[in-house]
Design an enzyme around this catalytic site. Structure first.
Site, short mmCIF file in Angstrom:
data_model
loop_
_atom_site.label_atom_id
_atom_site.label_comp_id
_atom_site.label_asym_id
_atom_site.label_seq_id
_atom_site.Cartn_x
_atom_site.Cartn_y
_atom_site.Cartn_z
N GLY A 184 10.56 7.78 3.43
CA GLY A 184 10.50 6.50 4.12
C GLY A 184 11.40 6.46 5.33
N ARG B 263 8.66 -5.20 -1.11
CA ARG B 263 9.86 -6.01 -0.91
C ARG B 263 9.96 -6.54 0.51
NH1 ARG B 263 13.72 -2.48 -2.60
NH2 ARG B 263 13.15 -3.01 -4.72
N MET C 129 -24.23 15.28 -2.84
CA MET C 129 -25.22 14.57 -2.03
C MET C 129 -24.83 14.65 -0.56
SD MET C 129 -26.32 11.14 -4.10
CE MET C 129 -27.62 11.21 -5.33
N ILE D 181 4.41 3.90 -0.60
CA ILE D 181 3.24 3.16 -1.07
C ILE D 181 3.15 1.78 -0.43
CG2 ILE D 181 3.29 4.38 -3.28
CD1 ILE D 181 4.23 1.70 -4.53
N ASP D 182 4.25 1.29 0.15
CA ASP D 182 4.27 -0.06 0.72
C ASP D 182 3.57 -0.15 2.08
OD1 ASP D 182 5.69 -0.97 -1.44
OD2 ASP D 182 7.64 -0.69 -0.49
N ARG E 44 3.03 3.51 -8.49
CA ARG E 44 3.44 4.79 -7.91
C ARG E 44 2.81 5.97 -8.64
NH1 ARG E 44 7.49 4.54 -4.29
NH2 ARG E 44 8.89 2.74 -4.31
N ARG F 126 -1.24 -16.66 -17.00
CA ARG F 126 -0.50 -15.47 -17.42
C ARG F 126 0.08 -14.77 -16.19
NH1 ARG F 126 -1.52 -17.76 -21.46
NH2 ARG F 126 -2.32 -16.93 -23.46
N HIS G 237 -26.80 11.44 -8.98
CA HIS G 237 -26.67 10.03 -8.62
C HIS G 237 -25.38 9.38 -9.10
CE1 HIS G 237 -30.89 10.64 -7.65
NE2 HIS G 237 -30.82 9.52 -6.95
N MET G 238 -24.57 10.10 -9.85
CA MET G 238 -23.28 9.53 -10.22
C MET G 238 -22.44 9.25 -8.98
SD MET G 238 -21.25 12.87 -11.71
CE MET G 238 -19.76 11.93 -11.96
#
EC number: 2.7.1.11
Length: 816
Positions: A189, A281, A644, A236-237, A372, A363, A732-733
């Site tokens: 970072g 954050r 495909m 990841i932020d 992460r 909830r 086709h999956m």
């Protein structure tokens, strides 16, 4: 050698094995493979020495970047193989871990070795750099095998107080000098990258002190007279300014979306409200894109706190949603969310508000570090790999006067930006938020972030107005094969159309349904919950309109359709061309229409990326991961996988890069029996190493004679006694499953753009009390080029397209 952006096919050759035989002819041809893989804009002169100013098109969010050239000749390819001779590179990961870091490490190691350089792992981040010893170990080609699909960072990461002190940096410099390492790639970072820049700026003084203390010789000091630093942003932020996406962000969105989808089912069962807290954050990117991807009722992000009395607005919003028939509410809260006065907005606080005001069963779910974890997405594997390549090239081309840079993503291009300028802008965002200058903070986040915010507000915070006199009627339909994300595009199109005050119709079963009158009006609730659903709820067929012009014209008149949004693949594009041709005979077809590319094949002309391709790519990668695991367990086994894509090799090529395939056969790059034989020989040699497995991808229509069965039989025959062969046809999956966050977000914003274009074009085409659109630009593909009736397409699936407009979009960057 000039700055180079490695061509994707060339890069696949590099990272899979440095022993692959490549002829001069095939290497030169690699530079002209489909621009869908890596665009090649015209090069600028003196690119490697020029920084562009703020008003130059080559700047990113006010930060100048080095413009790269794109075509690699055979001579440059040969030069690249000796570029690193006599040099050493160290790679470390620092700070919080992020999925995709391993892909970047792997790319740095393999491209470094390919160029002739020695490459070293630094285990445990800066702490390992300070401690030295076994923490700094030389990497080999095989040591990064099977790393692509692993989350976290294999070489470890740790917070390091020692490196913050000069004494710690002195020890780190000593460890590097003794190993002859003068190039350092830091993946982390903004804090980690700032530390790297400080280390570089002190390098000369550190060497002087080490020499005075007798820890290094004058010869060693001269040999290591300068240190090159290149940073890759792993976070990841997505909180680093200057790049559209950081390594790990897309994978974190995958984890969040999976959980939101699971929560949605239980929330619907019990008519509950769920408040989900996600990481972020100082940056609300995860919360914002999650809200777009799942159709959340409300989102709290630190960059844009809610207005005063937001409590009343939130409760009214939730109540209205329930009144329209919804059985659940989803609220997303970034962990750093605040109100206008800087007071934290917590998930528990939001829950208490909803329970107290509305009495809803509510909830709270705090996702935490699950965001992460897990396997990196295809996007992060490709992003990490591309950034790793560019980092090596930046290090090896660096000079004592080259400033420390960070490799960033701009649209779908890897670019080099001045490291500390990016860090400073990132810090400016936090400072602006601390000083309550939230509008400025939003602007500093960049155009893509603001676009996400504006689209979200349109879809979630604006009440749809009642239909008014003088409103227009727009129809939306799906055409071609199903693709994940089609439903998200329909939802966005319908709701934006309603927000504009228009009447929106949905057409079932494509052009066939349009001819049969299978049309109905859609309201706001009609498309509720469609964002995360795969397939096509409207139904889709490959039928083209030409044979049914009379019936289609009659229904356009009957339902007063004044604009048409077509969501689909190559059949949608072809159908659009037929509609334009049909205008000569039927005035009813003289209405504006727009094609939103949606196909797993990613083969729509005029567009870099199609809705659904990312989901298909992730499906292929997941399957390949499991197959590689099986092959690793049984040893000496090669799998041939058919993907495909029709005549477009996008899926095979990108999946080959993301899954670590040994070869990918595609239509765009013709191959011969000699190429097949060379790949067999490569696998024979590979079985002599510790990596006793192989993976080969084949695009379904790459060659009409060299079929999957033929290649399987060839490999089986030539590998007798050395390796076994197996084949899998994924079928086709690849078209099924829930859409990825990228496809949801991309489809949502494409739907919004389509309706915004449609609104302007309808008004422009209003003549004598009716809509009459017969100009070439009244029918378009939402991508890089406007549909033209002069487009010439061959039956082989190739086309010659004359672009009329240019709009940047692409897989390698987030939708902007």
């Amino acid at each position: 050698m000039r700055e180079e952006e490695f061509h994707l096919k060339f890069f696949m050759c590099v990272i899979r094995s440095h022993q692959v035989v490549r002829t001069p002819q095939s290497t030169a041809a690699e530079a002209s493979t489909s621009n869908r893989l890596i665009p090649r804009p015209p090069p600028k002169t003196d690119a490697s020495q020029s920084l562009y100013t703020d008003d130059d098109p080559g700047t990113e969010e006010g930060i100048p970047h080095l413009q790269t050239e794109w075509i690699m000749t055979h001579e440059e390819h040969h030069a690249a193989r000796t570029l690193g001779v006599g040099k050493a590179i160290a790679v470390l990961t620092s700070g919080g871990d992020a999925q995709g870091m391993n892909a970047a490490v792997r790319a740095v190691v393999r491209v470094g070795i390919f160029t002739g350089a020695r490459v070293f792992f630094v285990h445990e981040g800066y702490q390992g750099l300070v401690d030295g010893g076994d923490h700094i170990r030389e990497a080999t080609w095989e040591s990064v095998s099977m790393m692509l699909q692993l989350g976290g960072t294999v070489i470890g990461s740790a917070r390091c107080k020692d490196f913050r002190e000069r004494e710690g940096r002195l020890r780190a410099a000593h460890n590097l000098v003794k190993r002859g390492i003068t190039n350092l790639c830091v993946i982390g970072g903004d804090g980690s990258l700032t530390g790297a820049d400080t280390f570089r700026s002190e390098w000369s003084d550190l060497l002087s002190d080490l020499q005075k203390a007798g820890k290094i010789t004058a010869e060693e000091a001269t040999r290591s007279s300068y240190l090159n630093i290149v940073g890759l942003v792993g976070s990841i932020d997505n909180d680093f300014c200057g790049t559209d996406m950081t390594i790990g962000t897309d994978s974190a969105l995958h984890r969040i979306t999976e959980i939101v989808d699971a929560i949605t089912t239980t929330a619907q069962s019990h008519q509950r409200t769920f408040v989900l807290e996600v990481m972020g954050r100082h940056c609300g990117y995860l919360a914002l894109v999650t809200s777009l991807s799942c159709g959340a009722d409300w989102v709290f992000i630190p960059e844009c706190p809610p207005d005063d009395n937001w409590e009343d607005h939130l409760c009214r919003r939730l109540s209205e949603t329930r009144t329209r028939g919804s059985r659940l509410n989803i609220i997303i809260v970034a962990e750093g969310a605040i109100d206008r006065n800087g007071k934290p907005i917590t998930s528990e606080g939001v829950k208490d508000l909803v329970v107290k005001r509305l009495g809803y069963d509510t909830r709270v779910t705090v996702l935490g570090h699950v965001q992460r974890g897990g396997t990196p997405s295809a996007f992060d594997r490709i992003l990490g790999s591309r950034m790793g390549v560019e980092a090596v090239m930046a290090l090896l081309e660096g000079t004592p006067d080259t400033p420390a840079c960070v490799v960033s993503l701009s649209g779908n291009q890897a670019v080099r930006l001045p490291l500390m300028e990016c860090v400073q802008v990132t810090k400016d965002v936090t400072k602006a938020m601390d000083e309550k200058r939230f509008d400025e903070a939003m602007k500093l986040r960049g155009r893509s972030f603001m676009n996400n915010w504006e689209v979200y507000k349109l879809l979630a915070h604006i009440r749809p107005p009642a239909p008014k006199s003088g409103s227009y009627t727009v129809a939306v339909m799906n055409v071609g094969a199903p693709a994940a994300g089609m439903n998200a595009a329909v939802r966005s199109t319908v709701r934006i159309g309603l927000i504009q005050g228009n009447r929106v119709l949905v057409v079932h079963d494509g052009f066939e349904g349009l001819a049969k009158g299978q049309i109905e009006e859609a309201g706001w609730s009609y498309v509720g919950g469609w964002t995360g659903q795969g397939g096509s709820k409207l139904g889709t067929k490959r039928t083209l309109p030409k044979k049914s012009f009379e019936q289609i014209s009659a229904n356009i008149t009957k339902f007063n359709i004044q604009g048409l949004v077509i969501i689909g693949g190559f059949e949608a594009y072809t159908g659009g061309l037929e509609l334009m041709e049909g205008r000569k005979q039927f005035d009813e077809l003289c209405i504006p229409f727009v094609v939103i590319p949606a196909t797993v094949s990613n083969n729509v002309p005029g567009s870099d990326f199609s809705v659904g391709a990312d989901t298909a790519l992730n499906t292929i990668c997941t399957t390949c991961d499991r197959i590689k695991q099986s092959a690793a367990g049984t040893k000496r086994r090669v799998f041939i996988i058919e993907t495909m894509g029709g005549y477009c090799g996008y899926l095979a090529t990108m999946a080959g890069l993301a899954a670590g395939a040994d070869a990918a056969y595609i239509f765009e790059e013709p191959f011969t029996i000699r190429d097949l034989q060379a790949n067999v020989e490569h696998l024979v040699q590979k079985m002599k190493t510790t990596v006793k497995r192989g993976l080969v991808l084949r695009n379904e229509k790459c060659n009409e004679n060299y079929t999957t069965d033929f290649i399987f039989n060839l490999y089986s025959e030539e590998g007798k006694g050395i390796f076994d062969s197996r084949k899998n046809v994924l079928g086709h999956m690849q078209q099924g499953g829930s859409p990825t966050p990228f496809d949801r977000n991309f489809a949502t914003k494409m739907g919004a753009k389509a309706m915004n274009w449609m609104a302007g074009k309808i008004k422009e085409s209003y003549r004598n009390g009716r809509i009459f659109a017969n100009t070439p630009d009244s029918g378009c593909v939402l991508g890089d080029a406007v549909l033209r009736h002069t487009v010439h397409m061959r039956t082989t699936g190739r086309w010659n397209l004359k672009p009329e407009t240019t709009v940047r979009s692409g897989k390698h960057g987030p939708p902007t």
